[in-house]
Design an enzyme around this catalytic site. Sequence first.
Site, mmCIF file in Angstrom:
data_model
loop_
_atom_site.group_PDB
_atom_site.id
_atom_site.type_symbol
_atom_site.label_atom_id
_atom_site.label_comp_id
_atom_site.label_asym_id
_atom_site.label_seq_id
_atom_site.Cartn_x
_atom_site.Cartn_y
_atom_site.Cartn_z
ATOM 1 N N HIS A 1 12.259 115.267 42.441
ATOM 2 C CA HIS A 1 11.113 114.715 43.186
ATOM 3 C C HIS A 1 9.803 115.108 42.507
ATOM 4 O O HIS A 1 9.263 116.196 42.743
ATOM 5 C CB HIS A 1 11.142 115.197 44.640
ATOM 6 N N HIS B 1 6.129 112.978 41.025
ATOM 7 C CA HIS B 1 5.409 111.699 40.864
ATOM 8 C C HIS B 1 4.765 111.645 39.480
ATOM 9 O O HIS B 1 4.004 112.564 39.120
ATOM 10 C CB HIS B 1 4.321 111.570 41.932
ATOM 11 N N ASP C 1 2.381 109.775 38.435
ATOM 12 C CA ASP C 1 0.913 109.745 38.514
ATOM 13 C C ASP C 1 0.331 111.034 39.089
ATOM 14 O O ASP C 1 -0.895 111.194 39.108
ATOM 15 C CB ASP C 1 0.419 108.515 39.293
ATOM 16 N N GLY D 1 3.646 107.607 50.202
ATOM 17 C CA GLY D 1 2.351 107.399 50.842
ATOM 18 C C GLY D 1 2.276 108.084 52.191
ATOM 19 O O GLY D 1 3.113 108.933 52.511
ATOM 20 N N HIS E 1 10.365 109.105 51.375
ATOM 21 C CA HIS E 1 9.566 110.191 51.943
ATOM 22 C C HIS E 1 9.684 110.092 53.455
ATOM 23 O O HIS E 1 9.310 109.065 54.036
ATOM 24 C CB HIS E 1 8.101 110.028 51.561
ATOM 25 N N GLU F 1 8.034 114.586 56.025
ATOM 26 C CA GLU F 1 7.148 115.478 55.258
ATOM 27 C C GLU F 1 6.059 115.956 56.222
ATOM 28 O O GLU F 1 5.938 117.142 56.494
ATOM 29 C CB GLU F 1 6.544 114.736 54.065
ATOM 30 N N HIS G 1 11.262 115.421 50.915
ATOM 31 C CA HIS G 1 10.747 116.515 51.771
ATOM 32 C C HIS G 1 11.665 116.747 52.984
ATOM 33 O O HIS G 1 12.503 117.625 52.941
ATOM 34 C CB HIS G 1 9.293 116.265 52.198
ATOM 35 N N ASP H 1 3.653 116.966 42.645
ATOM 36 C CA ASP H 1 2.447 116.480 41.945
ATOM 37 C C ASP H 1 1.796 117.647 41.197
ATOM 38 O O ASP H 1 0.758 118.167 41.619
ATOM 39 C CB ASP H 1 1.456 115.891 42.961
#
Length: 363
Positions: A20, A22, A24, A189, A217, A220, A241, A300
């Site tokens: 997991h 991302h 970006d 998101g 997701h 979370e 999560h 992230d």
Amino acid sequence: MEPGAGQRPSVFELPKVELHVHLDGAIKPETILHFGKKRGIPLPADTVEDLLPHISYSEPLTLTQFLAKFDIYMPAVAGDRDAVRRIAYEFVEMKANEGVIYVEVRYSPHFLANCKVYPVPWNQNEGNLTPDEVVNLVNQGLQDGERDFNIKARSILCCMRHMPSWSLEVVELCKKYHNNTVVAIDLAGDELVAETFPEHRQAYEEAERCGIHRTAHAGEIGSPLVIKEAINVLKAERLGHGYHVLEDPSLYKELLDRKMHFETCPRSSILTGACDPDYKKHPVIQFMKDKANYSLNTDDPLIFNSTIETDYKIAKQFLGFTEEEFKRVNINAAQSSFLPNKEKRELLSKLYEAYGMDPDNLF
Ligand SMILES: O=c1[nH]cnc2c1ncn2[C@H]1C[C@H](O)[C@@H](CO)O1
């Protein structure tokens, strides 16, 4: 400290699996600055040292405030072919340096495009990079990285909760690039944005029909109801999560029995406000006690100013994570990966060998 000659390296330095993260949220700040400058896109600073305090942070925010961090730097890389390919390549290099031997990296193709995407994200002018070409470029970057850094990288394409109109194209891209690095679909998101829109449901239905793996997701920051929907309606095979499952003991028991995989991200869980900052109450402690199927991940790392080591250190220092648990968690991650069975077995063999384990006599 580096281990001296003849010393056994810490188990925590052995090969890892990450499920997991991302793309970006894992860009090098140098690369953001490079493309910002080259393309004349304003950024709040022009050195790494000055840029990082705008993007990364270390005190808890809300998930919504955290997601706003992407607005700062995404305009510098979105819509640029060289940038998209380079961030994918550099991502693989970064993970290889962290001792990850298999990674599944996720992103929204629409967020990196500037053509055939409505609205065009990040206030970009319309250009000619489509979501389809984005996937192609990320694939090239990942494959170049795999070749140069000797690790395996696969990708997961994200639907975005607030953008249902993109989701059917996301599943079509999953189909088109299935096993050409793409192994699954995700829904990312802000979980509190709204109920799961029909387009997301349709996309997941199509994914299931076509044998595309599914994660989402859920739980979370959202309630166990979001998790129920993810598993019952979206037919998610793993949960992004999933911490808030603990608020519904019967659901938790059901998921333990089903060996549902929880993709946990310790540092992220505190910094997005998903979990109580008091580590003594952290859901991973319960997951560990119950021998749940979970993995540790960065989520992230650019924004959380972290590497996978940060998450293992948190687990070790604050959550009672042991060397034995390190092996169990990474083997679980490999088992719950979205690789085809043959490749999964190869990955598991590599881990057993690296951990000096006998596959016939586990835990
Ligand atoms: O932790 C997260 N929760 C929900 N959404 C997230 C998280 N981290 C990143 N995202 C969003 C923002 C990215 O632009 C998108 C695709 O990677 O996924």
